[in-house]
Design a protein around this motif. Structure first.
Motif: not given
Length: 152
Positions: A1-11
């Motif tokens: 498991m890792h941290i993956h920063q994903q904002f609304y615009e990235d979906y």
């Protein structure tokens, strides 16, 4: 498991991911029955199940839901949080020895009432080893929008 920063615009609608498989065991069923108190004969009584149309013990729907959602939890996104699940349906039974895998597809992205957030809907499909659909639901999450700085 890792941290993956994903904002609304990235979906992006149509993006999908598929998990590895996981075989459902008798131990899974017994532990889930103990955790939930659901000792219905459909799950626990092999002899009674032989008299039923499905012929053998079936996994709890809530067990399959729990395992399937766990299969999708492969990364930590500090920019989003789960709001829950809608339209959960158990399509086909899952038996001891069946191996399930989960596919998640982004089906909706829209502004949310909460300022600074967008609503994302992930359609969750669970398949057995024969690629037969056994469960579906929609996962709703809120994702933080990227901060836009202005020069004014």
């Amino acid at each position: 498991m890792h941290i993956h920063q994903q904002f609304y615009e990235d979906y992006h609608i149509g993006d999908s991911r598929t998990s590895l498989g996981r075989t459902i065991t008798e131990t899974d069923i017994v532990l889930h029955a103990g955790q939930t108190g659901d000792f219905f004969p459909h799950h626990m009584d092999a002899e009674w199940c032989q008299t039923q149309p499905f012929g053998k013990r079936i996994a709890h729907g809530t067990l399959i839901f729990s395992v399937a959602i766990g299969q999708t939890a492969t990364q930590i996104n500090p920019e989003a949080f789960s709001k829950g699940y809608d339209r959960l349906r158990f399509i086909k039974p899952v038996f001891i020895g069946d191996t399930i895998h989960t596919k998640v597809t982004i089906t909706e992205a829209a502004q949310d009432k909460k300022p600074g957030y967008g609503k994302i809907v992930e359609h969750v499909e669970v398949f057995n080893q024969h690629n037969i659909l056994v469960m579906v639901c929609d996962h709703i999450l809120l994702a933080r929008q990227k901060t836009i700085t202005s020069n004014s």
